[in-house]
Design a protein around this motif. Sequence first.
Motif, PDB file in Angstrom:
ATOM      1  N   LEU A  42       0.849  -1.199   0.000  1.00 46.68           N
ATOM      2  CA  LEU A  42       0.000   0.000   0.000  1.00 46.68           C
ATOM      3  C   LEU A  42       0.882   1.245   0.000  1.00 46.68           C
ATOM      4  O   LEU A  42       1.995   1.208   0.536  1.00 46.68           O
ATOM      5  CB  LEU A  42      -0.867   0.058   1.269  1.00 46.68           C
ATOM      6  CG  LEU A  42      -1.940  -0.994   1.485  1.00 46.68           C
ATOM      7  CD1 LEU A  42      -2.483  -0.900   2.910  1.00 46.68           C
ATOM      8  CD2 LEU A  42      -3.070  -0.805   0.481  1.00 46.68           C
ATOM      9  N   SER A  43       0.366   2.338  -0.565  1.00 44.70           N
ATOM     10  CA  SER A  43       1.094   3.604  -0.479  1.00 44.70           C
ATOM     11  C   SER A  43       1.037   4.113   0.952  1.00 44.70           C
ATOM     12  O   SER A  43       0.160   3.719   1.731  1.00 44.70           O
ATOM     13  CB  SER A  43       0.463   4.643  -1.422  1.00 44.70           C
ATOM     14  OG  SER A  43      -0.812   5.011  -0.932  1.00 44.70           O
ATOM     15  N   VAL A  44       1.968   4.989   1.290  1.00 43.27           N
ATOM     16  CA  VAL A  44       1.958   5.588   2.625  1.00 43.27           C
ATOM     17  C   VAL A  44       0.614   6.278   2.868  1.00 43.27           C
ATOM     18  O   VAL A  44       0.019   6.131   3.936  1.00 43.27           O
ATOM     19  CB  VAL A  44       3.140   6.569   2.810  1.00 43.27           C
ATOM     20  CG1 VAL A  44       3.008   7.368   4.098  1.00 43.27           C
ATOM     21  CG2 VAL A  44       4.465   5.810   2.796  1.00 43.27           C
ATOM     22  N   SER A  45       0.119   7.002   1.878  1.00 40.25           N
ATOM     23  CA  SER A  45      -1.183   7.678   2.015  1.00 40.25           C
ATOM     24  C   SER A  45      -2.294   6.687   2.339  1.00 40.25           C
ATOM     25  O   SER A  45      -3.134   6.941   3.202  1.00 40.25           O
ATOM     26  CB  SER A  45      -1.545   8.429   0.725  1.00 40.25           C
ATOM     27  OG  SER A  45      -0.622   9.431   0.463  1.00 40.25           O
ATOM     28  N   LYS A  46      -2.295   5.549   1.636  1.00 44.47           N
ATOM     29  CA  LYS A  46      -3.323   4.525   1.874  1.00 44.47           C
ATOM     30  C   LYS A  46      -3.179   3.898   3.258  1.00 44.47           C
ATOM     31  O   LYS A  46      -4.174   3.585   3.908  1.00 44.47           O
ATOM     32  CB  LYS A  46      -3.247   3.429   0.817  1.00 44.47           C
ATOM     33  CG  LYS A  46      -4.185   3.604  -0.346  1.00 44.47           C
ATOM     34  CD  LYS A  46      -5.629   3.621   0.086  1.00 44.47           C
ATOM     35  CE  LYS A  46      -6.521   3.664  -1.108  1.00 44.47           C
ATOM     36  NZ  LYS A  46      -7.720   4.449  -0.907  1.00 44.47           N
ATOM     37  N   ILE A  47      -1.935   3.697   3.699  1.00 46.20           N
ATOM     38  CA  ILE A  47      -1.720   3.143   5.040  1.00 46.20           C
ATOM     39  C   ILE A  47      -2.288   4.098   6.082  1.00 46.20           C
ATOM     40  O   ILE A  47      -3.013   3.690   6.993  1.00 46.20           O
ATOM     41  CB  ILE A  47      -0.225   2.858   5.302  1.00 46.20           C
ATOM     42  CG1 ILE A  47       0.283   1.763   4.357  1.00 46.20           C
ATOM     43  CG2 ILE A  47      -0.006   2.455   6.766  1.00 46.20           C
ATOM     44  CD1 ILE A  47       1.796   1.583   4.362  1.00 46.20           C
ATOM     45  N   PHE A  48      -1.985   5.390   5.954  1.00 50.93           N
ATOM     46  CA  PHE A  48      -2.523   6.392   6.874  1.00 50.93           C
ATOM     47  C   PHE A  48      -4.051   6.369   6.852  1.00 50.93           C
ATOM     48  O   PHE A  48      -4.694   6.397   7.892  1.00 50.93           O
ATOM     49  CB  PHE A  48      -2.034   7.805   6.487  1.00 50.93           C
ATOM     50  CG  PHE A  48      -0.794   8.258   7.193  1.00 50.93           C
ATOM     51  CD1 PHE A  48      -0.856   9.223   8.185  1.00 50.93           C
ATOM     52  CD2 PHE A  48       0.451   7.754   6.853  1.00 50.93           C
ATOM     53  CE1 PHE A  48       0.281   9.662   8.837  1.00 50.93           C
ATOM     54  CE2 PHE A  48       1.601   8.178   7.495  1.00 50.93           C
ATOM     55  CZ  PHE A  48       1.519   9.135   8.488  1.00 50.93           C
ATOM     56  N   GLU A  49      -4.606   6.317   5.642  1.00 54.91           N
ATOM     57  CA  GLU A  49      -6.058   6.387   5.466  1.00 54.91           C
ATOM     58  C   GLU A  49      -6.777   5.148   6.008  1.00 54.91           C
ATOM     59  O   GLU A  49      -7.817   5.263   6.661  1.00 54.91           O
ATOM     60  CB  GLU A  49      -6.352   6.550   3.961  1.00 54.91           C
ATOM     61  CG  GLU A  49      -7.803   6.680   3.588  1.00 54.91           C
ATOM     62  CD  GLU A  49      -7.975   6.714   2.077  1.00 54.91           C
ATOM     63  OE1 GLU A  49      -8.889   6.021   1.570  1.00 54.91           O
ATOM     64  OE2 GLU A  49      -7.190   7.419   1.407  1.00 54.91           O
ATOM     65  N   THR A  50      -6.225   3.976   5.745  1.00 50.67           N
ATOM     66  CA  THR A  50      -6.943   2.744   6.085  1.00 50.67           C
ATOM     67  C   THR A  50      -6.549   2.125   7.428  1.00 50.67           C
ATOM     68  O   THR A  50      -7.371   1.483   8.072  1.00 50.67           O
ATOM     69  CB  THR A  50      -6.756   1.677   4.984  1.00 50.67           C
ATOM     70  OG1 THR A  50      -5.365   1.382   4.850  1.00 50.67           O
ATOM     71  CG2 THR A  50      -7.327   2.140   3.663  1.00 50.67           C
ATOM     72  N   LYS A  51      -5.301   2.322   7.829  1.00 54.09           N
ATOM     73  CA  LYS A  51      -4.821   1.670   9.051  1.00 54.09           C
ATOM     74  C   LYS A  51      -4.426   2.653  10.144  1.00 54.09           C
ATOM     75  O   LYS A  51      -4.222   2.251  11.285  1.00 54.09           O
ATOM     76  CB  LYS A  51      -3.646   0.741   8.727  1.00 54.09           C
ATOM     77  CG  LYS A  51      -4.048  -0.363   7.756  1.00 54.09           C
ATOM     78  CD  LYS A  51      -2.922  -1.339   7.524  1.00 54.09           C
ATOM     79  CE  LYS A  51      -3.381  -2.438   6.571  1.00 54.09           C
ATOM     80  NZ  LYS A  51      -2.433  -3.524   6.501  1.00 54.09           N
ATOM     81  N   GLY A  52      -4.278   3.925   9.764  1.00 56.84           N
ATOM     82  CA  GLY A  52      -3.976   4.956  10.743  1.00 56.84           C
ATOM     83  C   GLY A  52      -2.493   5.218  10.938  1.00 56.84           C
ATOM     84  O   GLY A  52      -1.636   4.405  10.572  1.00 56.84           O
ATOM     85  N   GLU A  53      -2.213   6.373  11.531  1.00 55.01           N
ATOM     86  CA  GLU A  53      -0.826   6.781  11.725  1.00 55.01           C
ATOM     87  C   GLU A  53      -0.096   5.889  12.719  1.00 55.01           C
ATOM     88  O   GLU A  53       1.086   5.579  12.533  1.00 55.01           O
ATOM     89  CB  GLU A  53      -0.734   8.242  12.174  1.00 55.01           C
ATOM     90  CG  GLU A  53       0.703   8.710  12.286  1.00 55.01           C
ATOM     91  CD  GLU A  53       0.873  10.171  12.635  1.00 55.01           C
ATOM     92  OE1 GLU A  53       2.031  10.623  12.639  1.00 55.01           O
ATOM     93  OE2 GLU A  53      -0.142  10.851  12.919  1.00 55.01           O
ATOM     94  N   LEU A  54      -0.765   5.450  13.767  1.00 58.01           N
ATOM     95  CA  LEU A  54      -0.085   4.616  14.765  1.00 58.01           C
ATOM     96  C   LEU A  54       0.412   3.306  14.150  1.00 58.01           C
ATOM     97  O   LEU A  54       1.525   2.866  14.431  1.00 58.01           O
ATOM     98  CB  LEU A  54      -0.995   4.334  15.954  1.00 58.01           C
ATOM     99  CG  LEU A  54      -1.281   5.528  16.855  1.00 58.01           C
ATOM    100  CD1 LEU A  54      -2.228   5.128  17.988  1.00 58.01           C
ATOM    101  CD2 LEU A  54       0.004   6.119  17.414  1.00 58.01           C
ATOM    102  N   TYR A  55      -0.414   2.698  13.306  1.00 60.46           N
ATOM    103  CA  TYR A  55       0.012   1.491  12.610  1.00 60.46           C
ATOM    104  C   TYR A  55       1.228   1.801  11.734  1.00 60.46           C
ATOM    105  O   TYR A  55       2.223   1.067  11.742  1.00 60.46           O
ATOM    106  CB  TYR A  55      -1.131   0.923  11.749  1.00 60.46           C
ATOM    107  CG  TYR A  55      -0.694  -0.247  10.904  1.00 60.46           C
ATOM    108  CD1 TYR A  55      -0.689  -1.535  11.427  1.00 60.46           C
ATOM    109  CD2 TYR A  55      -0.252  -0.061   9.597  1.00 60.46           C
ATOM    110  CE1 TYR A  55      -0.261  -2.610  10.667  1.00 60.46           C
ATOM    111  CE2 TYR A  55       0.174  -1.131   8.826  1.00 60.46           C
ATOM    112  CZ  TYR A  55       0.167  -2.402   9.358  1.00 60.46           C
ATOM    113  OH  TYR A  55       0.596  -3.464   8.601  1.00 60.46           O
ATOM    114  N   PHE A  56       1.135   2.908  10.979  1.00 60.45           N
ATOM    115  CA  PHE A  56       2.237   3.274  10.090  1.00 60.45           C
ATOM    116  C   PHE A  56       3.531   3.464  10.880  1.00 60.45           C
ATOM    117  O   PHE A  56       4.591   2.960  10.490  1.00 60.45           O
ATOM    118  CB  PHE A  56       1.915   4.548   9.302  1.00 60.45           C
ATOM    119  CG  PHE A  56       3.089   5.037   8.505  1.00 60.45           C
ATOM    120  CD1 PHE A  56       3.442   4.432   7.313  1.00 60.45           C
ATOM    121  CD2 PHE A  56       3.872   6.090   8.964  1.00 60.45           C
ATOM    122  CE1 PHE A  56       4.550   4.854   6.591  1.00 60.45           C
ATOM    123  CE2 PHE A  56       4.976   6.533   8.251  1.00 60.45           C
ATOM    124  CZ  PHE A  56       5.314   5.902   7.057  1.00 60.45           C
TER     125      PHE A  56
END
Length: 174
Positions: A42-56
Amino acid sequence: MHKIVLLGYMGCGKTTVGGLLAKALNYSFIDLDKFIEKNEGLSVSKIFETKGELYFRAQERKYLEVLLDRPKRIVLSLGGGTPCYYDTMDYIVSQNNVKSLYLNAGIDILANRLKNENQTRPILSHIKNIDDIKEFIAKHLFERNLFYKRAHFQIKTDKKTLNKIVVEIQEKLS
């Protein structure tokens, strides 16, 4: 030394300088965000959007450790926030085979580089004009400089060519 870690605010040139530095030193170049995207699918943007910043941030730290544990000679560019979470700067500066460099660019330079990137940089997605970008960067730099300035070396990048920055880094590392 086997690893060179470039850190600093988004838009300071970590990826561009990192690629040139790696080529000059005959090291491999890795951009941490791209490494995460490849491994997460996933793109960083998608990770932030779908899984949140803490996950990232947790994945970011995990992949940083994976890369710094490898025996390979690398130049690694971090995301702008990477050094600011967990005890990441402690971890980076405590590694025997790692040298870290803070690429320090001024607010005006950063704002001009980032003004059209609010679609590709999740943290900027809500900012619409240059004055708000400058204010956002100034606030962030105030918070993040505490971490950035713990790097082994600092390189001021304003009004310098890419080649000059690469040569300056090589001089600091020799």
